[in-house]
Enzyme design. Structure first.
Site, mmCIF file in Angstrom:
data_model
loop_
_atom_site.group_PDB
_atom_site.id
_atom_site.type_symbol
_atom_site.label_atom_id
_atom_site.label_comp_id
_atom_site.label_asym_id
_atom_site.label_seq_id
_atom_site.Cartn_x
_atom_site.Cartn_y
_atom_site.Cartn_z
ATOM 1 N N ASP A 8 -70.939 28.124 -37.402
ATOM 2 C CA ASP A 8 -69.864 27.472 -36.650
ATOM 3 C C ASP A 8 -69.240 26.400 -37.533
ATOM 4 O OD1 ASP A 8 -70.593 29.093 -34.597
ATOM 5 O OD2 ASP A 8 -71.279 27.505 -33.251
ATOM 6 N N ASP A 129 -66.579 34.076 -22.962
ATOM 7 C CA ASP A 129 -67.481 32.938 -22.806
ATOM 8 C C ASP A 129 -67.480 32.527 -21.342
ATOM 9 O OD1 ASP A 129 -67.625 33.014 -25.598
ATOM 10 O OD2 ASP A 129 -65.935 31.641 -25.796
#
Length: 239
Positions: A8, A129
């Site tokens: 990330d 998500d």
């Protein structure tokens, strides 16, 4: 089963968030390129990269880092975060990205998504998500009134072949994946599913493998060493 070590990106560094909270970040490696090389050295066959800055801003803010990673490794790299136009998709492919993950655009810009899928077929992945079963977008800052199941069905109808599903409440917690939500998703669509969020142990991975989940994204567990990359790759190869 495919194993995707996760990187990330935030301000050019490799970080991990806790439950998607940008205020709860931990820097895992100042050099994401070096981290990508480490994963490849230990046997990774592919990488999963998220541009966290891009997810919030709506445009890729770590493109130069992504390009350097693609040049530094020989394995396929899939990238998500802030990709909301065909120009952005094409730019990522041009720097060596193998597959592109669309999230917010899947909910709010169906014409763009449809065109991207038409042009690039299986190279376009959709990231769903969920927070309490509802789709979250824009770097998980906004929660919609659309259920993750409904969005997944829409994506399948459009022709999306692979979905990355993340339960935000599990992300970065090492609390184990949300098996119940994944099972419901499996029953609802026939697309390939990549599970993300909460993966903490080899047992978690085995459980998902037994469910015939296509792939697993592993982040914090690799950095905290609760999962050994070489071991999990060997285990999934034998399953």
């Amino acid at each position: 089963m495919e194993i995707f070590p996760a990187i990330d990106l935030k301000k050019g560094r490799c970080v991990r968030l806790y439950q998607g909270e940008f205020s709860k970040e931990t820097v895992m490696n100042e050099d994401p390129v070096a981290q990508a090389i480490i994963f490849e050295t230990f046997g990774a066959k592919r990488l999963h990269i998220v541009d966290l800055d891009g997810a919030v801003a709506g445009e890729s803010l770590n493109l130069s880092v992504i390009e350097r990673i693609c040049k530094a490794v020989r394995i396929p790299v899939q990238v998500g975060g802030g990709i909301r136009s065909l120009v952005a998709v094409e730019k990522l492919f041009s720097v060596g990205v193998d597959k592109v993950i669309l999230g917010t655009a899947a909910l709010y810009d169906k014409p763009f998504l449809e065109e991207a899928v038409f042009l690039y077929k299986e190279k376009i992945i959709v990231g769903i998500d969920a927070k309490n079963g509802f789709v979250a977008t824009r770097g998980w800052l906004d929660v919609s009134e659309i259920s993750y199941i409904d969005l997944a069905k829409q994506m399948e109808n459009i022709g999306v072949q692979t979905i990355v599903f993340t339960d935000i409440s599990k992300d970065g917690t090492l609390a184990g994946p949300n098996i119940a939500q994944l099972e419901l998703l499996q029953k609802s669509v026939s697309t390939r599913l990549i599970a993300s969020g909460g993966i903490a142990s080899i047992q978690d991975v085995k459980k998902l493998n037994d469910m015939n989940i296509y792939g697993v994204i592993i982040g914090k567990a690799l950095y905290e060493k609760t999962i050994d990359l070489e071991e999990v790759l060997e285990v999934t190869k034998l399953c």
